[in-house]
Structure formats: C-alpha cells, structure tokens
Design a protein around this motif. Structure first.
Motif, mmCIF file in Angstrom:
data_model
loop_
_atom_site.group_PDB
_atom_site.id
_atom_site.type_symbol
_atom_site.label_atom_id
_atom_site.label_comp_id
_atom_site.label_asym_id
_atom_site.label_seq_id
_atom_site.Cartn_x
_atom_site.Cartn_y
_atom_site.Cartn_z
ATOM 1 N N ASN A 56 0.827 -1.213 0.000
ATOM 2 C CA ASN A 56 0.000 0.000 0.000
ATOM 3 C C ASN A 56 0.861 1.263 0.000
ATOM 4 O OD1 ASN A 56 -2.384 -1.428 -0.010
ATOM 5 N ND2 ASN A 56 -2.647 -1.363 2.200
ATOM 6 N N ARG A 112 0.886 4.078 -2.908
ATOM 7 C CA ARG A 112 0.663 5.490 -2.602
ATOM 8 C C ARG A 112 1.823 6.348 -3.098
ATOM 9 N NH1 ARG A 112 0.142 4.875 3.002
ATOM 10 N NH2 ARG A 112 -1.292 3.155 2.941
ATOM 11 N N LYS A 121 1.594 6.659 -6.845
ATOM 12 C CA LYS A 121 0.515 7.580 -7.218
ATOM 13 C C LYS A 121 0.931 9.022 -6.943
ATOM 14 C CE LYS A 121 -4.318 8.762 -6.391
ATOM 15 N NZ LYS A 121 -4.070 10.171 -6.592
ATOM 16 N N ASP A 122 1.573 9.253 -5.798
ATOM 17 C CA ASP A 122 2.035 10.606 -5.476
ATOM 18 C C ASP A 122 3.068 11.092 -6.491
ATOM 19 O OD1 ASP A 122 0.368 10.637 -3.297
ATOM 20 O OD2 ASP A 122 1.957 10.299 -1.809
#
Length: 176
Positions: free
Chosen positions: A48, A52, A55-56
């Motif tokens: 996860n 993240r 994606k950031d």
C-alpha cells in the motif's frame, strides 16, 4: 493397594510431560500463526505504501506546473483583454496590422502550450452553473432558465482533471 497407587502415580507422571509437551506445541503453533499473520499484514502495508508513493509521484509529475500555470493564466487574460480592446478601425490600419497579427499569434501559441500541458478552458456560456467549475459573481435578469450562465467575466481552466481556476460568471435569475 500400595502397588495400585504407585502404578497410578507412574501413569500420571508419564502423561504429565506429554500434556505439557502438547500444550507447548499448541502454544508454538499459535505463535507461528500469529507471526505469519503479522508478516502478511506487513507485506500488505508495504504494498500500500509503494502504491501510494507511485501515485504521489505520478500526481507530482502531472500537476507540477499547477502554480506556474495559475500565474501564466493572468498573462493569457491580459493578452485577451488587449486584443479585445483594439478597435476595428485600428485593426484595419496597415501600421497596426503587424502588431495585431503578432498578438494574435502569441495568443494561439499560448493556447497551444496550454493544450500540450493538459490545460483546458472551461465551457461556461449557456451551461448550467456547476459550482465545481464556475463561480457565480452576480445574477442577471434573463429569459434563460434560472441557473444558466449568461455572462462570463473571466475564463476558468482545468489542468487535466483538476480545477485550476473557476470561471467567474453571471447567472440568469428567476423572473419575479
């Protein structure tokens, strides 16, 4: 009778290490199962965090120019106002034609740069007010249905799928 008691004690003593060993084995199995579960949770958490972070990073690349784009929008607004302020008779004048053509070419180039970077103008005129994209500045009496945009004071822009700046608009109001 003494022999029977001794035999019972021997059997109980022999079973005691077996029971203790069984309890210890069950305890170790429970600890192993718990450790496996914790490892699975830790792996899921790492996955996860990785997602993240990816994606950031993608968002940072996609929207890195947001602050700069907002600043450049005022330049685009001023250029549009300057072009709109040139009267038709000056546009036809041979001395001004080069200047007007240059300003128009600059405007087209600016629009092209915006398009390359995913910056698009928000449609406003004739649309129904969308508070996620438009900011109503005033209500105007009109024959249009209430909530319809009838005046655009400042263009709004999106950068990819995010609002860069809302369109400042006048909205039709319901006739009394």
């Amino acid at each position: 009778m003494d022999n029977d008691t001794t035999d019972l004690r021997d059997e109980t003593a022999a079973e005691a290490p077996e029971v203790a060993e069984h309890d210890r084995s069950a305890e170790l199995e429970a600890q192993l199962a718990e450790a496996k579960q914790q490892v699975l949770y830790a792996q899921a958490e790492v996955q996860n965090v990785r997602r993240r972070a990816e994606k950031d990073a993608v968002d940072a690349r996609a929207y890195a120019a947001t602050a700069f784009a907002r600043d450049v929008l005022s330049v685009a607004d001023n250029l549009s106002r300057a072009l709109a302020a040139i009267p038709a008779d000056l546009r036809a004048d041979d001395k001004m034609k080069g200047l007007v053509t240059g300003l128009e070419a600059t405007g087209r180039e600016l629009d092209s740069v915006f398009a390359r970077h995913g910056i698009t103008r928000i449609a406003a005129m004739g649309e129904t007010l969308d508070p996620n994209r438009h900011q109503a500045m005033l209500e105007v009496p009109s024959d249009q249905p209430a909530g319809t945009i009838v005046q655009e004071m400042q263009s709004g822009y999106m950068i990819k799928d995010r609002l860069l700046r809302p369109a400042l608009v006048g909205v039709a109001k319901k006739e009394d």
